[in-house]
Design a protein around this motif. Structure first.
Motif, PDB file in Angstrom:
ATOM      1  N   LEU B 171       0.857  -1.179   0.000  1.00 22.13           N
ATOM      2  CA  LEU B 171       0.000   0.000   0.000  1.00 22.13           C
ATOM      3  C   LEU B 171       0.900   1.237   0.000  1.00 22.13           C
ATOM      4  O   LEU B 171       1.818   1.338   0.817  1.00 22.13           O
ATOM      5  CB  LEU B 171      -0.874   0.004   1.266  1.00 22.13           C
ATOM      6  CG  LEU B 171      -1.692   1.264   1.555  1.00 22.13           C
ATOM      7  CD1 LEU B 171      -2.779   1.461   0.501  1.00 22.13           C
ATOM      8  CD2 LEU B 171      -2.328   1.182   2.938  1.00 22.13           C
ATOM      9  N   LEU B 172       0.643   2.157  -0.930  1.00 21.50           N
ATOM     10  CA  LEU B 172       1.418   3.401  -0.982  1.00 21.50           C
ATOM     11  C   LEU B 172       0.491   4.566  -0.638  1.00 21.50           C
ATOM     12  O   LEU B 172      -0.540   4.743  -1.288  1.00 21.50           O
ATOM     13  CB  LEU B 172       2.019   3.589  -2.376  1.00 21.50           C
ATOM     14  CG  LEU B 172       2.851   4.854  -2.596  1.00 21.50           C
ATOM     15  CD1 LEU B 172       4.076   4.883  -1.687  1.00 21.50           C
ATOM     16  CD2 LEU B 172       3.294   4.948  -4.061  1.00 21.50           C
ATOM     17  N   VAL B 173       0.837   5.326   0.388  1.00 19.68           N
ATOM     18  CA  VAL B 173       0.001   6.439   0.837  1.00 19.68           C
ATOM     19  C   VAL B 173       0.700   7.747   0.498  1.00 19.68           C
ATOM     20  O   VAL B 173       1.841   7.976   0.903  1.00 19.68           O
ATOM     21  CB  VAL B 173      -0.246   6.343   2.362  1.00 19.68           C
ATOM     22  CG1 VAL B 173      -1.125   7.495   2.825  1.00 19.68           C
ATOM     23  CG2 VAL B 173      -0.890   5.011   2.721  1.00 19.68           C
ATOM     24  N   LEU B 174       0.007   8.596  -0.267  1.00 17.44           N
ATOM     25  CA  LEU B 174       0.594   9.862  -0.732  1.00 17.44           C
ATOM     26  C   LEU B 174      -0.219  11.014  -0.153  1.00 17.44           C
ATOM     27  O   LEU B 174      -1.424  11.120  -0.399  1.00 17.44           O
ATOM     28  CB  LEU B 174       0.544   9.928  -2.264  1.00 17.44           C
ATOM     29  CG  LEU B 174       1.093   8.715  -3.025  1.00 17.44           C
ATOM     30  CD1 LEU B 174       0.636   8.743  -4.476  1.00 17.44           C
ATOM     31  CD2 LEU B 174       2.609   8.701  -2.952  1.00 17.44           C
ATOM     32  N   ASP B 175       0.434  11.869   0.609  1.00 13.25           N
ATOM     33  CA  ASP B 175      -0.263  12.973   1.275  1.00 13.25           C
ATOM     34  C   ASP B 175       0.026  14.277   0.523  1.00 13.25           C
ATOM     35  O   ASP B 175       1.142  14.795   0.589  1.00 13.25           O
ATOM     36  CB  ASP B 175       0.219  13.066   2.732  1.00 13.25           C
ATOM     37  CG  ASP B 175      -0.593  14.057   3.553  1.00 13.25           C
ATOM     38  OD1 ASP B 175      -1.528  14.673   2.990  1.00 13.25           O
ATOM     39  OD2 ASP B 175      -0.299  14.212   4.740  1.00 13.25           O
ATOM     40  N   GLU B 176      -0.955  14.796  -0.183  1.00 12.50           N
ATOM     41  CA  GLU B 176      -0.820  16.057  -0.947  1.00 12.50           C
ATOM     42  C   GLU B 176       0.515  16.114  -1.702  1.00 12.50           C
ATOM     43  O   GLU B 176       1.305  17.042  -1.506  1.00 12.50           O
ATOM     44  CB  GLU B 176      -0.910  17.264   0.012  1.00 12.50           C
ATOM     45  CG  GLU B 176      -2.200  17.348   0.784  1.00 12.50           C
ATOM     46  CD  GLU B 176      -3.253  18.228   0.125  1.00 12.50           C
ATOM     47  OE1 GLU B 176      -3.076  18.584  -1.052  1.00 12.50           O
ATOM     48  OE2 GLU B 176      -4.265  18.523   0.772  1.00 12.50           O
ATOM     49  N   PRO B 177       0.784  15.159  -2.575  1.00 16.37           N
ATOM     50  CA  PRO B 177       2.131  15.084  -3.160  1.00 16.37           C
ATOM     51  C   PRO B 177       2.408  16.129  -4.230  1.00 16.37           C
ATOM     52  O   PRO B 177       3.568  16.335  -4.582  1.00 16.37           O
ATOM     53  CB  PRO B 177       2.158  13.689  -3.775  1.00 16.37           C
ATOM     54  CG  PRO B 177       0.733  13.385  -4.080  1.00 16.37           C
ATOM     55  CD  PRO B 177      -0.095  14.098  -3.062  1.00 16.37           C
TER      56      PRO B 177
END
Lengths: 290, 292
Positions: B171-177
């Motif tokens: 799982l890859l979680v991207l925060d406001e990338p």
């Protein structure tokens, strides 16, 4: 054997330990925390004095060290806790702990002094001079008083600090490089911070033997700062830091003992000069290359 | 349930309220009764306004925060356990790394694996191969020995993505990338994430307040403004849903993005006719999400 052999060995061991940690201290911008802890330790010495635990005997020295270490660790963790509750305002935390501990230390010193000035029958004694000498040692360090038993305690504590730092080296590097994400990678930012601050508190108390409350933190800053002037590679920075730390301590001991200068400040001064040399190298190197 | 059919993330009636600090601080829920599942290999965009609870939801999925009520499972496990096992990769909103650190690009990326080693262990051949593969996927193989502080902003972000995937997460979680990134940059970013998604069988969660960023990456969308308003394909985002999420008539705010978010012919909201007419010259299919 040289009468100063235990002092020299203790000073070199402390300088290795301080230099190894100083890379993290500089890069993690914890220099002011070291300053806060060393001044907090002054409060710990005050408590030890009021309790009648002092460094005249080996047991007394170990007892005093234990009290000062416990107080310094408590101060370091307190700084971390206040800092977290103020959303990272670590300067406020240090300001609070430093002032409160120094104030406590001076009050307790005065209390211990008045206790010693009068014997059990209320008659005046002559403890004042010893007391002032002790305060001077605590403020500026007195490594030359180190005997073999004190040197053994110093080596054991320094070895313990280095071992724990080595065990945690990858965790510390990740934390110091990118603290905001370490929790997401399964490391605890809070636990790592607290572990490092405990080590820093121990290291500061050790460095206080050489450089005292006022200058101890310098030994945990200068070698790392100097090494970072010379390289931007991970492994060399630690190697250079230790070499600079040891060279500064050895030169400082040599000059201090032979010229009868105060050894602690002389060591800090030689490390400062080495830092300036590296700064000049860093500034001139690009021009010489071109 | 076979592992391949197990949802990547199950969020079951989750609420979270930050503890009150100080005497004058009131605490209200950051997110409230959020309830949805994310299937494996999905690219989910979570869209919402600033302060809408997106970062809180991410921290809950990462297991950094624990729900005040409700449960979250990541690949059938507690988020903290999944994180400890390296199942989750994370790219933070702002790159907070200290770029003065004397560390090479390769060493910085390898931290994702070396931080899990015992003190006496060294990186194995498998570890090094995973790091090299991650570096290759983000196209940084020519810069591995460079100090991390010498990278440009875009290269640095790719290095951080490589670190996020170097641990072989599922799982890859991207925060406001893509905050502050132009449209072309967002589309390049979307392509990179798409490549990683396909190469590594990744489930991707991206949170953003920017619908362009969501459209560039996601094939499904959830709208979050404290509570979940919508969870479907980008084409289903109607102005009414968006207005509810952002507590604002978003047609004027997002302009042409209204067109990007759903098929023009499916829009029958009179409030947006002017916007349609204004933007009808655009290629509507170009910027749509993955399902378009």
């Amino acid at each position: 054997m040289n009468e100063f052999a235990p002092a020299i060995i203790a000073a070199l061991v402390i300088s290795i330990m301080g230099a190894a940690l100083s890379v993290f201290v500089v890069l993690k911008r914890l220099a002011f925390i070291g300053q806060g802890i060393s001044h907090a330790a002054f409060g710990g010495v005050g408590i030890a004095l009021v309790l009648g635990v002092h460094g005249a005997t080996t047991a007394g020295a170990a007892g005093q060290l234990a009290i000062v270490v416990a107080f310094s660790i408590a101060a370091a963790l307190w700084i971390a806790a206040i800092s977290r509750s103020h959303r990272g305002r670590i300067d406020t935390a240090i300001g609070v702990v430093l002032s409160a501990s120094m104030a406590l230390g001076f009050v307790l010193f005065t209390l211990a002094e008045s206790k010693h000035d009068h014997d059990d029958h209320g008659h005046a004694t002559h403890g004042n001079e010893d007391q002032h000498h002790l305060i001077e040692d605590i403020l500026f360090g007195n490594i030359l008083d180190t005997d073999w038993s004190k040197a053994a305690i110093t080596m054991a504590v320094a070895a313990g600090i280095l071992l724990i730092a080595w065990f945690n080296r990858r965790r510390f590097i990740f934390w110091a490089f990118d603290e905001p994400v370490v929790d997401a990678y399964g490391l605890s930012s809070k636990r790592t911070t607290n572990t490092f601050l405990v080590l820093l508190a121990l290291a500061v108390v050790m460095a206080m033997q050489i450089a005292g409350v006022v200058l101890a933190a310098a030994m945990l800053v200068l070698p790392g700062a100097a090494a970072l002037n010379l390289t931007s590679k991970l492994r060399p920075v630690f190697i250079y830091s230790v070499l600079i730390g040891v060279a500064g301590a050895a030169l400082g001991l040599l000059i201090g003992i032979n010229a009868d200068y105060p050894v602690g400040p002389t060591i800090v001064l030689t490390q400062s000069i080495l830092y300036l040399v590296t700064l000049i190298i860093k500034t001139l190197a690009p021009r010489l290359r071109s | 349930m076979p592992p391949s059919e197990q949802p990547a993330v199950e969020i079951d009636h989750v609420s979270y309220t930050y503890p009150a600090t100080g005497f004058d601080a009131a605490s209200s829920p950051a997110i409230q009764d959020v309830n949805f599942t994310i299937a494996q290999n999905t690219k989910l965009g979570i869209l919402g306004p600033n302060g809408g609870g997106k970062s809180t939801l991410i921290k809950l999925i990462l297991g950094i925060l624990k729900p005040t009520s409700g449960t979250i499972k990541v690949f059938g496990q507690s988020p903290a356990h999944a994180r400890q096992q390296g199942l989750i990769g994370y790219l933070p909103q702002r790159i907070g790394a200290d770029l003065d650190w004397p560390i090479s690009v390769q060493q910085a990326i390898a931290l994702a694996r070396s931080c899990r080693l015992k003190p006496w262990q060294r990186l194995s051949a498998t570890d090094n191969a995973a790091v090299d593969h991650a570096i290759k996927l983000v196209d940084l193989q020519d810069l591995t020995d460079r100090p991390i502080g010498a990278l440009s902003g875009g290269q640095l972000q790719r290095a951080m993505i490589a670190r996020a995937i170097a641990g072989n997460p599922k799982l890859l979680v991207l925060d406001e990338p893509t905050v502050g990134v132009d449209i072309a940059g967002q589309q390049r970013f979307g392509k990179l994430i798409d490549t990683l998604h396909k190469e590594l069988d990744l489930t991707v969660i991206l949170v953003s307040h920017d619908m362009r960023a969501i459209a560039a990456v996601a094939d499904r969308v959830a709208c979050l403004s404290r509570s979940l308003h919508f969870h479907d394909t980008p084409q289903g985002l109607t102005p009414a849903v968006l207005a509810q999420v952002f507590a604002h008539d978003v047609a004027g705010v997002f302009g042409d993005i209204h067109i990007d978010a759903h098929l023009a012919e499916s829009c029958d909201d009179p409030a947006h006719q002017h916007q349609h007419q204004h933007d009808c010259g655009c290629d509507h299919s170009e910027n749509n999400g993955g399902d378009s």
